[in-house]
Design a protein around this motif. Structure first.
Motif, PDB file in Angstrom:
ATOM      1  N   VAL A  97       1.246  19.332  21.264  1.00 30.38           N
ATOM      2  CA  VAL A  97       2.680  19.158  21.110  1.00 30.38           C
ATOM      3  C   VAL A  97       3.304  19.031  22.493  1.00 30.38           C
ATOM      4  O   VAL A  97       3.076  19.850  23.372  1.00 30.38           O
ATOM      5  CB  VAL A  97       3.281  20.368  20.357  1.00 30.38           C
ATOM      6  CG1 VAL A  97       4.787  20.219  20.234  1.00 30.38           C
ATOM      7  CG2 VAL A  97       2.631  20.517  19.007  1.00 30.38           C
ATOM      8  N   ALA A  98       4.106  17.996  22.701  1.00 33.74           N
ATOM      9  CA  ALA A  98       4.679  17.716  24.010  1.00 33.74           C
ATOM     10  C   ALA A  98       5.948  18.518  24.284  1.00 33.74           C
ATOM     11  O   ALA A  98       6.480  18.469  25.371  1.00 33.74           O
ATOM     12  CB  ALA A  98       4.976  16.219  24.137  1.00 33.74           C
ATOM     13  N   ALA A  99       6.441  19.278  23.297  1.00 37.23           N
ATOM     14  CA  ALA A  99       7.687  20.006  23.486  1.00 37.23           C
ATOM     15  C   ALA A  99       7.580  21.031  24.610  1.00 37.23           C
ATOM     16  O   ALA A  99       8.539  21.270  25.333  1.00 37.23           O
ATOM     17  CB  ALA A  99       8.085  20.681  22.187  1.00 37.23           C
ATOM     18  N   ALA A 100       6.429  21.655  24.783  1.00 37.01           N
ATOM     19  CA  ALA A 100       6.264  22.660  25.825  1.00 37.01           C
ATOM     20  C   ALA A 100       6.167  22.021  27.208  1.00 37.01           C
ATOM     21  O   ALA A 100       6.395  22.684  28.203  1.00 37.01           O
ATOM     22  CB  ALA A 100       5.026  23.495  25.552  1.00 37.01           C
ATOM     23  N   ASN A 101       5.820  20.762  27.267  1.00 37.35           N
ATOM     24  CA  ASN A 101       5.662  20.049  28.537  1.00 37.35           C
ATOM     25  C   ASN A 101       6.942  19.259  28.817  1.00 37.35           C
ATOM     26  O   ASN A 101       6.971  18.052  28.722  1.00 37.35           O
ATOM     27  CB  ASN A 101       4.443  19.138  28.481  1.00 37.35           C
ATOM     28  CG  ASN A 101       4.070  18.618  29.841  1.00 37.35           C
ATOM     29  OD1 ASN A 101       4.442  19.183  30.862  1.00 37.35           O
ATOM     30  ND2 ASN A 101       3.344  17.535  29.863  1.00 37.35           N
ATOM     31  N   LYS A 102       7.993  19.975  29.171  1.00 38.32           N
ATOM     32  CA  LYS A 102       9.307  19.370  29.357  1.00 38.32           C
ATOM     33  C   LYS A 102       9.419  18.690  30.711  1.00 38.32           C
ATOM     34  O   LYS A 102       8.750  19.073  31.654  1.00 38.32           O
ATOM     35  CB  LYS A 102      10.377  20.447  29.262  1.00 38.32           C
ATOM     36  CG  LYS A 102      10.405  21.190  27.972  1.00 38.32           C
ATOM     37  CD  LYS A 102      11.428  22.292  28.041  1.00 38.32           C
ATOM     38  CE  LYS A 102      11.287  23.229  26.859  1.00 38.32           C
ATOM     39  NZ  LYS A 102      12.078  24.437  27.028  1.00 38.32           N
ATOM     40  N   PRO A 103      10.315  17.718  30.809  1.00 37.38           N
ATOM     41  CA  PRO A 103      10.630  17.168  32.133  1.00 37.38           C
ATOM     42  C   PRO A 103      11.284  18.259  32.986  1.00 37.38           C
ATOM     43  O   PRO A 103      11.806  19.238  32.460  1.00 37.38           O
ATOM     44  CB  PRO A 103      11.633  16.048  31.839  1.00 37.38           C
ATOM     45  CG  PRO A 103      11.513  15.771  30.384  1.00 37.38           C
ATOM     46  CD  PRO A 103      11.011  17.022  29.737  1.00 37.38           C
TER      47      PRO A 103
END
Length: 182
Positions: A97-103
């Motif tokens: 899930v990409a939500a934890a890898n925020k800009p």
């Protein structure tokens, strides 16, 4: 938006050098690696970029807080380097899930090579992040640059008080002390 590495002496080379143009806002910091072959830039566009000192395209872009974002569409169209390294794409259901890898939430104010170029320090907001990176190949070959298999991963993070970290300084040797300007 631009950083420039100029050849010395200036009188002899008349300002010749390499322009590093890829940021979408002001460049806030630039740093050479230990042997002078790479440059690291930080920008108000919330990214940092690593460059080969003689090339005008970035080797690596730090734009996510935890790790390199998924590969670019251009790299998906290129054939793999060798059949041994070819991998089937990961099914969508098993992708992390990409939500934890925020800009980055704030502009990247400072970027420094650290610990004999093994790590990169990035200051964004009140957080100092330490990243390990891996560069694949020398980045000179055009197809290799398009594949851009270079990666980074968050190793440690330090969050200070509510003050913004404006700059960071390190000697870039073993067990270097750090200086934070807040």
């Amino acid at each position: 938006k631009t950083a420039r590495a100029m050849r010395l002496p200036l009188a002899r080379h008349a300002g010749d050098g390499t322009d590093f143009v890829a940021h979408n806002a002001a460049v806030t910091s630039a740093c050479w690696n230990h042997d002078g072959t790479m440059v690291l830039t930080a920008s108000a566009d919330r990214t940092a970029r690593m460059w080969n000192a003689g090339l005008a395209s970035p080797l690596l872009t730090f734009s996510q807080t935890h790790a390199q974002a998924s590969t670019s569409p251009a790299s998906a169209l290129l054939p793999p380097i060798s059949p041994a390294k070819a991998r089937a794409p990961m099914p969508a259901a098993t992708r992390p899930v990409a939500a934890a890898n925020k800009p980055f939430g704030h502009e990247v104010k400072a970027a420094r090579f650290f610990y004999m170029d093994e790590f990169v320090l990035l200051a964004s907001g009140s957080t100092l992040n330490l990243y390990r990176y891996k560069l694949v190949g020398d980045g000179v070959d055009d197809l290799e640059r398009l594949r851009n298999n270079n990666r980074y991963k968050l190793v440690a993070s330090y969050s200070g008080s509510s003050h913004t970290i404006n700059d960071v300084s390190a000697i870039n040797t073993f067990l270097s002390p750090l200086v934070l300007l807040v």
